[in-house]
Design a protein around this motif. Structure first.
Motif, short mmCIF file in Angstrom:
data_model
loop_
_atom_site.label_atom_id
_atom_site.label_comp_id
_atom_site.label_asym_id
_atom_site.label_seq_id
_atom_site.Cartn_x
_atom_site.Cartn_y
_atom_site.Cartn_z
N UNK A 15 44.17 38.48 42.21
CA UNK A 15 44.45 38.67 43.63
C UNK A 15 45.20 37.46 44.18
N UNK A 16 44.72 36.26 43.81
CA UNK A 16 45.36 35.04 44.29
C UNK A 16 46.84 35.01 43.88
N UNK A 17 47.13 35.43 42.64
CA UNK A 17 48.50 35.44 42.17
C UNK A 17 49.36 36.49 42.86
N UNK A 30 40.79 32.54 45.73
CA UNK A 30 40.14 33.83 45.94
C UNK A 30 39.08 34.00 44.87
N UNK A 31 37.89 34.40 45.29
CA UNK A 31 36.83 34.75 44.34
C UNK A 31 36.38 36.16 44.67
N UNK B 38 38.03 34.30 50.42
CA UNK B 38 39.36 33.69 50.46
C UNK B 38 39.23 32.29 51.03
N UNK B 39 39.68 31.31 50.26
CA UNK B 39 39.59 29.94 50.74
C UNK B 39 40.90 29.57 51.43
N UNK B 55 45.86 41.68 54.56
CA UNK B 55 45.57 41.58 53.12
C UNK B 55 44.44 42.53 52.74
N UNK B 56 43.37 42.50 53.54
CA UNK B 56 42.20 43.32 53.24
C UNK B 56 42.58 44.80 53.25
#
Lengths: 76, 76
Positions: A15-17, A30-31, B38-39, B55-56
């Protein structure tokens, strides 16, 4: 319920990518984890809350790789 | 992010069925969904929050079968 910080999280990394490719910026990590909603009837007593903690620890989560938090949310 | 109420949730039902067998009582329904953390660095501006909502809606959830909520949690 979230993967522990030292555990790789390939779904979160995917997701982060994907975010910058889709035009989203400003997110540094993102976790991805799980969320369980348990519906309870009646009052949330300390005993019930202790039981929900035990459920989360023994049935819902894998304590080797996941951490969890229990939150009480009154229904609307 | 949770399955919509009208969507079957076999994982939640499996957990619900397992609870009494494991000695847990008092839970009348279980739904299983996802949780993304999300950080973000810096301040949570209305613009950033709107972007996280986007995004969500477009990347993280499937709006046909899932609902989502965005919550801001300061890091410790």
């Amino acid at each position: 319920m979230m993967p522990k910080p030292e555990i790789l999280d390939p779904q979160g990394k995917a997701v982060l990518g994907a975010l910058p490719r889709l035009g989203f910026e400003g997110v540094v990590d993102v976790r991805q984890g799980k969320r369980f909603e348990l519906e309870i009837t009646g009052d949330v007593t300390p005993e019930l809350l202790a039981q929900v903690h035990a459920m989360a620890e023994t049935l819902l989560s894998n304590p080797v790789i996941e951490t969890f938090a229990v939150r009480v949310e009154p229904t609307a």
